[in-house]
Scaffold this motif. Structure first.
Motif, PDB file in Angstrom:
ATOM      1  N   ARG A 125       0.848  -1.181   0.000  1.00  0.00           N
ATOM      2  CA  ARG A 125       0.000   0.000   0.000  1.00  0.00           C
ATOM      3  C   ARG A 125       0.891   1.241   0.000  1.00  0.00           C
ATOM      4  O   ARG A 125       2.063   1.169   0.355  1.00  0.00           O
ATOM      5  CB  ARG A 125      -0.912   0.021   1.223  1.00  0.00           C
ATOM      6  CG  ARG A 125      -1.719  -1.261   1.409  1.00  0.00           C
ATOM      7  CD  ARG A 125      -2.669  -1.171   2.574  1.00  0.00           C
ATOM      8  NE  ARG A 125      -3.389  -2.419   2.786  1.00  0.00           N
ATOM      9  CZ  ARG A 125      -4.539  -2.518   3.446  1.00  0.00           C
ATOM     10  NH1 ARG A 125      -5.104  -1.432   3.987  1.00  0.00           N
ATOM     11  NH2 ARG A 125      -5.136  -3.688   3.597  1.00  0.00           N
ATOM     12  N   MET A 126       0.316   2.360  -0.383  1.00  0.00           N
ATOM     13  CA  MET A 126       1.075   3.599  -0.359  1.00  0.00           C
ATOM     14  C   MET A 126       0.679   4.431   0.850  1.00  0.00           C
ATOM     15  O   MET A 126      -0.503   4.660   1.111  1.00  0.00           O
ATOM     16  CB  MET A 126       0.837   4.435  -1.617  1.00  0.00           C
ATOM     17  CG  MET A 126       1.637   5.746  -1.621  1.00  0.00           C
ATOM     18  SD  MET A 126       1.310   6.839  -3.037  1.00  0.00           S
ATOM     19  CE  MET A 126       2.157   5.940  -4.326  1.00  0.00           C
ATOM     20  N   GLN A 127       1.693   4.857   1.591  1.00  0.00           N
ATOM     21  CA  GLN A 127       1.511   5.921   2.573  1.00  0.00           C
ATOM     22  C   GLN A 127       1.992   7.202   1.904  1.00  0.00           C
ATOM     23  O   GLN A 127       3.122   7.262   1.420  1.00  0.00           O
ATOM     24  CB  GLN A 127       2.355   5.665   3.821  1.00  0.00           C
ATOM     25  CG  GLN A 127       2.227   6.774   4.873  1.00  0.00           C
ATOM     26  CD  GLN A 127       3.488   6.921   5.725  1.00  0.00           C
ATOM     27  OE1 GLN A 127       4.471   7.479   5.290  1.00  0.00           O
ATOM     28  NE2 GLN A 127       3.436   6.402   6.944  1.00  0.00           N
ATOM     29  N   LEU A 128       1.149   8.212   1.863  1.00  0.00           N
ATOM     30  CA  LEU A 128       1.553   9.474   1.244  1.00  0.00           C
ATOM     31  C   LEU A 128       2.123  10.400   2.304  1.00  0.00           C
ATOM     32  O   LEU A 128       1.458  10.735   3.284  1.00  0.00           O
ATOM     33  CB  LEU A 128       0.370  10.149   0.552  1.00  0.00           C
ATOM     34  CG  LEU A 128       0.779  11.292  -0.389  1.00  0.00           C
ATOM     35  CD1 LEU A 128       1.533  10.760  -1.594  1.00  0.00           C
ATOM     36  CD2 LEU A 128      -0.437  12.082  -0.837  1.00  0.00           C
ATOM     37  N   ARG A 129       3.384  10.814   2.096  1.00  0.00           N
ATOM     38  CA  ARG A 129       4.037  11.767   2.991  1.00  0.00           C
ATOM     39  C   ARG A 129       3.892  13.146   2.359  1.00  0.00           C
ATOM     40  O   ARG A 129       4.602  13.503   1.414  1.00  0.00           O
ATOM     41  CB  ARG A 129       5.508  11.408   3.169  1.00  0.00           C
ATOM     42  CG  ARG A 129       5.738  10.098   3.874  1.00  0.00           C
ATOM     43  CD  ARG A 129       7.212   9.794   4.031  1.00  0.00           C
ATOM     44  NE  ARG A 129       7.853  10.753   4.944  1.00  0.00           N
ATOM     45  CZ  ARG A 129       9.147  10.708   5.266  1.00  0.00           C
ATOM     46  NH1 ARG A 129       9.931   9.786   4.730  1.00  0.00           N
ATOM     47  NH2 ARG A 129       9.659  11.586   6.101  1.00  0.00           N
ATOM     48  N   ASP A 136      -1.168  25.288  -1.891  1.00  0.00           N
ATOM     49  CA  ASP A 136      -1.843  25.526  -3.162  1.00  0.00           C
ATOM     50  C   ASP A 136      -2.170  24.241  -3.903  1.00  0.00           C
ATOM     51  O   ASP A 136      -2.847  24.275  -4.939  1.00  0.00           O
ATOM     52  CB  ASP A 136      -0.992  26.430  -4.059  1.00  0.00           C
ATOM     53  CG  ASP A 136       0.390  25.840  -4.330  1.00  0.00           C
ATOM     54  OD1 ASP A 136       0.882  25.064  -3.495  1.00  0.00           O
ATOM     55  OD2 ASP A 136       0.967  26.167  -5.382  1.00  0.00           O
ATOM     56  N   GLN A 137      -1.739  23.084  -3.368  1.00  0.00           N
ATOM     57  CA  GLN A 137      -1.964  21.809  -4.049  1.00  0.00           C
ATOM     58  C   GLN A 137      -2.886  20.873  -3.284  1.00  0.00           C
ATOM     59  O   GLN A 137      -3.098  19.729  -3.693  1.00  0.00           O
ATOM     60  CB  GLN A 137      -0.618  21.108  -4.275  1.00  0.00           C
ATOM     61  CG  GLN A 137       0.357  21.877  -5.143  1.00  0.00           C
ATOM     62  CD  GLN A 137       1.680  21.152  -5.320  1.00  0.00           C
ATOM     63  OE1 GLN A 137       1.749  19.927  -5.297  1.00  0.00           O
ATOM     64  NE2 GLN A 137       2.750  21.915  -5.510  1.00  0.00           N
ATOM     65  N   MET A 138      -3.455  21.338  -2.179  1.00  0.00           N
ATOM     66  CA  MET A 138      -4.194  20.437  -1.303  1.00  0.00           C
ATOM     67  C   MET A 138      -5.407  19.790  -1.981  1.00  0.00           C
ATOM     68  O   MET A 138      -5.684  18.602  -1.770  1.00  0.00           O
ATOM     69  CB  MET A 138      -4.621  21.164  -0.032  1.00  0.00           C
ATOM     70  CG  MET A 138      -3.467  21.538   0.880  1.00  0.00           C
ATOM     71  SD  MET A 138      -2.593  20.092   1.498  1.00  0.00           S
ATOM     72  CE  MET A 138      -1.161  20.849   2.265  1.00  0.00           C
ATOM     73  N   ASP A 139      -6.151  20.523  -2.785  1.00  0.00           N
ATOM     74  CA  ASP A 139      -7.298  19.925  -3.468  1.00  0.00           C
ATOM     75  C   ASP A 139      -6.843  18.856  -4.460  1.00  0.00           C
ATOM     76  O   ASP A 139      -7.466  17.796  -4.583  1.00  0.00           O
ATOM     77  CB  ASP A 139      -8.109  20.999  -4.197  1.00  0.00           C
ATOM     78  CG  ASP A 139      -8.863  21.909  -3.250  1.00  0.00           C
ATOM     79  OD1 ASP A 139      -9.051  21.521  -2.073  1.00  0.00           O
ATOM     80  OD2 ASP A 139      -9.268  23.008  -3.672  1.00  0.00           O
ATOM     81  N   GLU A 140      -5.741  19.127  -5.153  1.00  0.00           N
ATOM     82  CA  GLU A 140      -5.185  18.150  -6.088  1.00  0.00           C
ATOM     83  C   GLU A 140      -4.738  16.888  -5.351  1.00  0.00           C
ATOM     84  O   GLU A 140      -4.972  15.761  -5.815  1.00  0.00           O
ATOM     85  CB  GLU A 140      -4.003  18.772  -6.831  1.00  0.00           C
ATOM     86  CG  GLU A 140      -3.317  17.840  -7.815  1.00  0.00           C
ATOM     87  CD  GLU A 140      -2.060  18.446  -8.421  1.00  0.00           C
ATOM     88  OE1 GLU A 140      -1.391  17.730  -9.194  1.00  0.00           O
ATOM     89  OE2 GLU A 140      -1.745  19.619  -8.112  1.00  0.00           O
ATOM     90  N   VAL A 145      -5.448  11.159  -3.511  1.00  0.00           N
ATOM     91  CA  VAL A 145      -5.632  10.192  -2.434  1.00  0.00           C
ATOM     92  C   VAL A 145      -6.891   9.358  -2.678  1.00  0.00           C
ATOM     93  O   VAL A 145      -6.885   8.126  -2.560  1.00  0.00           O
ATOM     94  CB  VAL A 145      -5.688  10.902  -1.068  1.00  0.00           C
ATOM     95  CG1 VAL A 145      -6.139   9.946   0.032  1.00  0.00           C
ATOM     96  CG2 VAL A 145      -4.332  11.509  -0.724  1.00  0.00           C
ATOM     97  N   ARG A 146      -7.981  10.026  -3.039  1.00  0.00           N
ATOM     98  CA  ARG A 146      -9.243   9.310  -3.289  1.00  0.00           C
ATOM     99  C   ARG A 146      -9.110   8.372  -4.483  1.00  0.00           C
ATOM    100  O   ARG A 146      -9.484   7.192  -4.412  1.00  0.00           O
ATOM    101  CB  ARG A 146     -10.373  10.308  -3.525  1.00  0.00           C
ATOM    102  CG  ARG A 146     -10.897  10.986  -2.269  1.00  0.00           C
ATOM    103  CD  ARG A 146     -12.191  11.737  -2.564  1.00  0.00           C
ATOM    104  NE  ARG A 146     -11.946  12.868  -3.453  1.00  0.00           N
ATOM    105  CZ  ARG A 146     -11.712  14.118  -3.045  1.00  0.00           C
ATOM    106  NH1 ARG A 146     -11.678  14.376  -1.743  1.00  0.00           N
ATOM    107  NH2 ARG A 146     -11.508  15.089  -3.904  1.00  0.00           N
TER     108      ARG A 146
END
Length: 371
Positions: A125-129, A136-140, A145-146
């Protein structure tokens, strides 16, 4: 999946302790009764290791700087290493960062695609760090993630804030710029722009977390109780590798290499101290997969009982991340098993979801002699 087998004669680590008796496997589960019998006298049968944070996969993908391999080829080598180390479930700690190179958003997307297409034996699985100042990239990132099915996100901040605040050139700028494929001037400008967004971070992270119900959140390398409290307020309950005792609050994960070495590489909080205080609930591989089993066995040599030591790499991580089907040997649980030679404490076989991921010498011979 392996055919139905019953392993007999070994010492088995069950939820109630180390006992005798048999372990029966059919398909991907541990069952009440099994098929053909395999004599495992002289062995320990332990629950599969669950690694919540490991970046040792990077050397399989890029063995030298700039020598980036096809991720699918690298994942095959990683799968084999995990089997040799007894790891049956692993989160690959992949950055989404301003740092570039293998930590760039583009590479995170490439890794997610590779994981979705690679038929792994272990549960990969991937853990995203996520670097906190990329407001400015949070929505992206939330959409990534989804769409990628990522279930674990950790907040990270690698910006050299003191140097940037003082208007100084950060240490090792040229080397980090070259690794990212940028000029030092370009790299510095990117760091300065990210640093300037500091006032936006807490609110941006709050909005980000609210978009991802069901995802587990944590923070990485917290140095102070105040910093840890800020992330806890956001819902990031897991504290990965806290740097000081005051930050080791909540659900604490420490590095297994820290235990094996006997101290932190950077002279931060010692994992053994966090374990002794009861703060540490799980160990992770960090940058060295073999350290997980080694850490458990080192704790045993220091006087800890096997059930408590092994729980730090199996049952503890399972509870922490919410995996009710693994981390224990019990009827109905996923067939994740590690077969250890009792005299030498060497891993001789690993089974993940009922499939063999690692087999060596004597263990293989015992399977081949099954009637």
């Amino acid at each position: 999946m392996t055919r139905a087998l019953t392993f007999e004669g070994a010492k088995v680590l069950r939820p109630d302790g180390l006992t005798g008796g048999s372990v029966c496997v059919e398909g991907d589960q541990i069952v009440e009764r099994g098929g053909r019998q395999v004599d495992l006298s002289g062995y320990l049968v332990l629950p599969g290791i669950i690694d919540l944070h490991g970046d040792g996969f990077e050397r399989h993908l890029a063995p030298r700087r700039g020598a980036l391999a096809n991720p699918l080829a690298g994942l095959a080598a990683l799968d084999a290493e995990l089997g040799a180390c007894g790891v049956t479930t692993a989160w690959l700690a992949q950055f989404w960062s301003w740092e570039g190179g293998m930590r760039a958003p583009a590479f995170a997307r490439e890794m997610a695609t590779a994981l979705q297409n690679y038929p792994a034996l272990a549960d990969l699985r991937m853990q995203l760090r996520l670097e906190t100042h990329l407001t400015d990239q949070m929505d992206e990132v939330a959409e990534f993630v989804r769409s990628s099915g990522i279930d674990y996100v950790v907040f990270n901040d690698n910006l050299p804030h003191r140097a940037l605040e003082a208007g100084k050139v950060p240490p090792r700028l040229t080397g980090s710029a070259l690794r990212s494929g940028r000029s030092p001037e370009q790299h510095l400008a990117i760091m300065q722009a990210a640093h300037a967004r500091g006032a936006e971070v807490q609110a941006a992270l709050g909005r980000f977390v609210s978009q991802l119900p069901g995802v587990t959140f944590g923070s990485h390398d917290d140095a102070t109780a105040e910093r840890r409290a800020c992330f806890d307020d956001l819902g990031a309950k897991i504290a990965e590798f806290p740097m000081a005792a005051e930050a080791a609050v909540g659900t604490v994960v420490m590095g297994a290499p820290n235990v094996v070495r006997g101290r932190s590489q950077h002279r931060n909080l010692a994992a053994a101290d966090a374990i002794a205080s009861g703060a540490c609930l799980a160990l992770a591989s960090d940058y060295h997969y073999p350290s997980l089993a080694q850490a458990a066995f080192k704790l045993m040599s220091g006087g800890m009982r096997l059930p408590e030591a092994w729980a730090l790499v199996s049952a503890g991580p399972a509870r922490l991340i919410g995996l009710a089907d693994r981390g224990r040997i019990a009827t109905g649980a996923r067939a994740d098993l590690v077969f250890v030679e009792e005299d030498t404490l060497r891993i001789r076989g690993t089974m993940a979801g009922g499939r063999w991921t690692w087999l060596q010498d004597d263990m293989m011979q015992r399977l081949l002699t099954v009637d």
